[in-house]
Scaffold this motif. Structure first.
Motif, PDB file in Angstrom:
ATOM      1  N   ALA A  71      -2.892  13.317  -3.659  1.00 53.39           N
ATOM      2  CA  ALA A  71      -2.225  12.477  -3.160  1.00 53.39           C
ATOM      3  C   ALA A  71      -3.270  11.451  -2.561  1.00 53.39           C
ATOM      4  O   ALA A  71      -4.150  11.752  -1.753  1.00 53.39           O
ATOM      5  N   ALA A  72      -3.017   9.883  -2.769  1.00 56.93           N
ATOM      6  CA  ALA A  72      -3.962   8.915  -2.385  1.00 56.93           C
ATOM      7  C   ALA A  72      -3.045   7.706  -1.973  1.00 56.93           C
ATOM      8  O   ALA A  72      -1.973   7.560  -2.396  1.00 56.93           O
ATOM      9  N   HIS A 112       4.374   9.900   8.761  1.00 56.15           N
ATOM     10  CA  HIS A 112       5.155  10.423   7.556  1.00 56.15           C
ATOM     11  C   HIS A 112       4.869  12.010   7.519  1.00 56.15           C
ATOM     12  O   HIS A 112       4.906  12.546   6.720  1.00 56.15           O
ATOM     13  N   ASP A 113       4.239  12.377   8.763  1.00 58.73           N
ATOM     14  CA  ASP A 113       3.837  13.858   8.611  1.00 58.73           C
ATOM     15  C   ASP A 113       2.912  14.291   7.477  1.00 58.73           C
ATOM     16  O   ASP A 113       2.844  15.487   7.392  1.00 58.73           O
ATOM     17  N   ALA A 114       2.086  13.422   7.264  1.00 61.74           N
ATOM     18  CA  ALA A 114       0.877  13.515   6.304  1.00 61.74           C
ATOM     19  C   ALA A 114      -0.226  13.520   7.111  1.00 61.74           C
ATOM     20  O   ALA A 114      -0.690  13.028   8.030  1.00 61.74           O
ATOM     21  N   VAL A 165       5.566  13.647   0.726  1.00 65.21           N
ATOM     22  CA  VAL A 165       4.227  13.633   1.394  1.00 65.21           C
ATOM     23  C   VAL A 165       4.105  14.243   2.690  1.00 65.21           C
ATOM     24  O   VAL A 165       2.920  14.450   3.155  1.00 65.21           O
ATOM     25  N   ALA A 166       5.101  14.601   3.258  1.00 69.35           N
ATOM     26  CA  ALA A 166       5.103  15.515   4.676  1.00 69.35           C
ATOM     27  C   ALA A 166       4.384  16.837   4.193  1.00 69.35           C
ATOM     28  O   ALA A 166       4.453  17.552   3.300  1.00 69.35           O
ATOM     29  N   MET A 204       1.015  -1.145  -0.026  1.00 66.03           N
ATOM     30  CA  MET A 204       0.040  -0.031  -0.023  1.00 66.03           C
ATOM     31  C   MET A 204       0.885   1.175  -0.177  1.00 66.03           C
ATOM     32  O   MET A 204       1.681   1.356   0.923  1.00 66.03           O
ATOM     33  N   VAL A 205       0.860   2.020  -0.886  1.00 63.41           N
ATOM     34  CA  VAL A 205       1.823   3.186  -1.311  1.00 63.41           C
ATOM     35  C   VAL A 205       0.972   4.605  -1.379  1.00 63.41           C
ATOM     36  O   VAL A 205      -0.200   4.296  -1.609  1.00 63.41           O
ATOM     37  N   VAL A 206       1.696   5.546  -1.124  1.00 63.56           N
ATOM     38  CA  VAL A 206       1.189   7.000  -1.313  1.00 63.56           C
ATOM     39  C   VAL A 206       1.439   7.322  -2.587  1.00 63.56           C
ATOM     40  O   VAL A 206       2.693   7.177  -3.145  1.00 63.56           O
ATOM     41  N   ALA A 207       0.517   7.505  -3.563  1.00 63.72           N
ATOM     42  CA  ALA A 207       0.739   8.035  -4.893  1.00 63.72           C
ATOM     43  C   ALA A 207       0.285   9.222  -5.235  1.00 63.72           C
ATOM     44  O   ALA A 207      -0.853   9.784  -4.555  1.00 63.72           O
TER      45      ALA A 207
END
Length: 246
Positions: free
Chosen positions: A182-183, A165-167, A145-146, A133-136
């Motif tokens: 981002a998702a 990840h500070d997101a 992604v911070a 599962m990744v951030v894209a």
């Protein structure tokens, strides 16, 4: 991505391949405690299936309908290779696992991963696909992604992991087909979503099937089938299922 996944296959896959090679070489081991392989070959495989799209899709409104999803396709291929028919038994995961542990079923498919809590009651096969599962992010967007707001499905573990990840997690019931920001998506869905892998991988799952405990020849046969699968082929099945509206 596919090459990276193949490179990190766990040592258990190597052991499984060695056991399969021994069985193919004419050894009398492994054996089934209850003769499952002999019974299902050219016979009937009783397969429990719990709803977990896109891996398994059970339409409760259609009695007797063949379930859908990636793993049901794989099971049918396995059955064809043995000259067997499949008897599908839909149900909840817990009840199916209980039936499997008591040898009332021969196989359970439910989008399981190797960290399944049922591993003490049933036997889990070697994994056939690892999914990250990744951030894209959209093309041209910052990869870091911070500080970003990230869409993520409600109730998933990844929603909590984003804070590491500070997101900022933005929970949604369903992700849009083409997110404009981002998702969090599975690695096999990144390109289809029109996004680019930002390099932030939140979790990983090694997907497996479940067989009755002690049915070692049967498990070896299932694992031989799984080891022969090409990961890219399974990813294509996942995309096909997704495109069909799972």
């Amino acid at each position: 991505m596919a090459s990276a996944v193949c490179a990190r296959r766990p040592w258990t896959r190597i052991l499984a391949a060695a056991l399969v090679a021994m069985s193919l070489g004419g050894c009398q081991w492994p054996r089934d405690a209850d003769g499952t392989l002999d019974r299902v070959r050219a016979g009937t495989i009783r397969v429990g299936v719990a709803h977990n799209p896109p891996w398994t899709i059970v339409d409760g409104s259609s009695a007797g309908q063949t379930p859908g999803g990636v793993e049901t396709v794989l099971v049918q291929r396995l059955a064809d290779s043995l000259g067997a028919r499949v008897q599908w038994v839909p149900g909840g995961e817990a009840e199916l696992m209980e039936a499997l542990s008591e040898r009332g079923l021969d196989l359970v498919v439910a989008g399981l991963d190797a960290e399944s809590p049922w591993e003490q009651e049933v036997a889990l096969t070697t994994d056939y696909l690892t999914v990250d599962m990744v951030v894209a992010v959209p093309a041209g967007a910052p990869a870091d992604v911070a500080g970003q707001r990230v869409l993520v499905r409600t109730g998933t573990a990844e929603a909590a992991l984003l804070s590491d990840h500070d997101a900022t997690a933005v929970p949604v019931a369903t992700l849009p087909p083409r997110p404009d920001g981002a998702a969090v998506v599975p690695d096999w869905l990144v390109d289809e979503s029109g996004l680019t892998d930002a390099g932030t991988h939140l979790s990983s799952a090694d997907h497996v099937l479940a067989v009755p405990p002690g049915e070692n020849a049967w498990q070896s046969t299932v694992e031989r089938f799984l080891l022969a699968l090409e990961p890219d082929e399974v990813r294509r099945l996942l995309l096909d299922t997704h495109r069909a509206g799972s």
